[in-house]
Design a protein around this motif. Structure first.
Motif, PDB file in Angstrom:
ATOM      1  N   ALA A  87       0.870  -1.185   0.000  1.00  0.00           N
ATOM      2  CA  ALA A  87       0.000   0.000   0.000  1.00  0.00           C
ATOM      3  C   ALA A  87       0.900   1.227   0.000  1.00  0.00           C
ATOM      4  N   ILE A  96       2.612  -5.180   3.183  1.00  0.00           N
ATOM      5  CA  ILE A  96       1.622  -5.627   4.163  1.00  0.00           C
ATOM      6  C   ILE A  96       1.846  -7.120   4.437  1.00  0.00           C
ATOM      7  N   VAL A 108      -7.602  -6.555   9.776  1.00  0.00           N
ATOM      8  CA  VAL A 108      -8.103  -5.186   9.968  1.00  0.00           C
ATOM      9  C   VAL A 108      -7.826  -4.751  11.409  1.00  0.00           C
ATOM     10  N   VAL A 122      -4.540  -0.742   9.349  1.00  0.00           N
ATOM     11  CA  VAL A 122      -5.233  -1.396   8.229  1.00  0.00           C
ATOM     12  C   VAL A 122      -6.731  -1.208   8.454  1.00  0.00           C
ATOM     13  N   SER A 182      -9.156  -1.796   5.838  1.00  0.00           N
ATOM     14  CA  SER A 182      -9.899  -2.845   5.129  1.00  0.00           C
ATOM     15  C   SER A 182      -8.949  -3.676   4.281  1.00  0.00           C
ATOM     16  N   ILE A 183      -9.339  -4.925   4.107  1.00  0.00           N
ATOM     17  CA  ILE A 183      -8.596  -5.825   3.208  1.00  0.00           C
ATOM     18  C   ILE A 183      -9.643  -6.534   2.364  1.00  0.00           C
ATOM     19  N   LYS A 240      -6.559  -6.010  -2.011  1.00  0.00           N
ATOM     20  CA  LYS A 240      -6.337  -4.569  -1.890  1.00  0.00           C
ATOM     21  C   LYS A 240      -6.474  -4.162  -0.421  1.00  0.00           C
ATOM     22  N   VAL A 241      -5.522  -3.367   0.020  1.00  0.00           N
ATOM     23  CA  VAL A 241      -5.520  -2.957   1.427  1.00  0.00           C
ATOM     24  C   VAL A 241      -5.696  -1.449   1.521  1.00  0.00           C
ATOM     25  N   GLU A 242      -6.611  -1.045   2.405  1.00  0.00           N
ATOM     26  CA  GLU A 242      -6.787   0.395   2.674  1.00  0.00           C
ATOM     27  C   GLU A 242      -6.153   0.703   4.019  1.00  0.00           C
TER      28      GLU A 242
END
Lengths: 59, 284
Positions: free
Chosen positions: A5, A16, A22, A37, A39-40, A44-46
């Motif tokens: 990310a 990551i 999360v 973290v 969201s996963i 894709k990781v936010e």
């Protein structure tokens, strides 16, 4: 494949961990900024900025 | 059985706890409390919590408030808010330990900067100044003389929080450059480690660079640690002791114990013992 990310601070790629969940904290190796973290999904990781230590943090 | 583990900063310890809970066949959820809000005058939320909650928040006030809210809804929380209140405030801990006859450092509390110099003189230099609430050795200062004390007081007076304008002073206890951390789970010591101060540091917190080494507690230490743990209300605790000339001295009891260092040093399955205790408690 390692998920990465972007660091919001310096733009570096943050690796990551495969077992990340999360809520976990990750740190940018370039600028040391900490992120949580948020969201996963589908590889894709936010991330969101992690809370900064307060005076009442601890054990 | 469903276990809810509440957190605000997910650490290795919480991940270990989830892993152990799953191995023990326990349905487990991790709850990020930063996402929650409550109608505290209403009824328990329908999508509430499991049979029992293991409180693991890193913020003391957040942890205490949440535990109070959940207990008010009838949810069982480990540790209880009473334990949290005692352990989270060094003033209350010191008073309780002393009253129960447990050896603890001599402690003076001054209610304003006007009396702090006199309090330090009465206690005798060097004095250790600690925040009433706080952890990891943060803001713990050693004043070897009135000049140093004056500087610390001046700095604290400049802070906005009124709790900083009252002072908790302790005698400086002569001890080896280490202290003891005993992790107590349900009335049993599940791990005990020396915390060896790192480099020039006099504080023995792992957060301040201390290294840990496991050891087996003797009878005297076991007794005093378990007595202190029971006194504050039991549960899952980190009891800190010093090897003073007068014997083992308890200086702190921690409510949301971190055990990464102890687990690495002792190879004890601390997370497993914690989860087993929580499951046992839920069934009682």
């Amino acid at each position: 494949m390692t998920i990465t990310a972007k660091c919001e601070e310096c733009g570096a790629d943050i690796a990551i961990p495969d077992d990340a969940i999360v809520g976990e904290i990750v740190q940018c190796k370039e600028c040391s900024s900490e992120f949580e973290v948020s969201s996963i999904a589908k590889g894709k990781v936010e991330l969101k900025p992690a809370e900064v230590a307060e005076e009442d943090w601890g054990e | 059985m469903k276990l809810s583990i509440t957190f605000d900063r997910l650490r290795q310890e919480e991940k270990w706890l989830v892993l152990e809970a799953k191995k023990l066949g326990c349905t487990t959820e991790l709850v990020d409390v930063k996402n929650l809000f409550f109608d505290v005058t209403g009824k328990k939320p329908k999508n509430g919590f499991g049979d029992i909650v293991l409180q693991r928040c890193i913020s003391y006030y957040r942890s205490l408030f949440l535990t109070r809210i959940l207990e008010n809804f009838g949810v069982r929380v480990i540790n209880t808010s009473k334990v949290s209140e005692v352990c989270g405030n060094k003033l209350i801990t010191s008073m309780m330990l002393a009253k129960a006859g447990i050896l603890t450092p001599k402690t003076y509390v001054s209610l304003s900067s006007e009396s702090v110099t006199e309090a330090a003189e009465a206690l005798g230099y060097p004095v250790v100044m600690k925040p009433f609430v706080g952890s990891w050795g943060r803001m713990i200062s050693l004043a070897k003389d009135p000049q140093t004390l004056g500087t610390i007081v001046e700095l604290k007076e400049s802070l906005a929080n009124p709790i900083e304008h009252m002072y908790y002073l302790q005698e400086f206890v002569e001890r080896p450059p280490r202290d003891i951390r005993a992790i107590v789970v349900g009335g049993e010591i599940v791990a005990s480690v020396y915390r060896n101060a790192g480099g020039d540091e006099w504080r023995t917190n792992v957060a301040r660079g201390a290294t840990t080494s496991a050891f087996k507690p003797d009878k005297e230490l076991t007794e005093i640690v378990l007595k202190a743990a029971e006194l504050v209300g039991g549960g899952i605790l980190g009891v800190d002791a010093m090897e003073s000339k007068e014997g083992y001295m308890i200086h702190e009891v921690n409510n949301t114990v971190e055990f990464k260092g102890a687990q690495a040093a002792s190879k004890d399955k601390i997370a497993k013992k914690i989860v087993e205790y929580v499951i046992r408690s839920a069934k009682q």
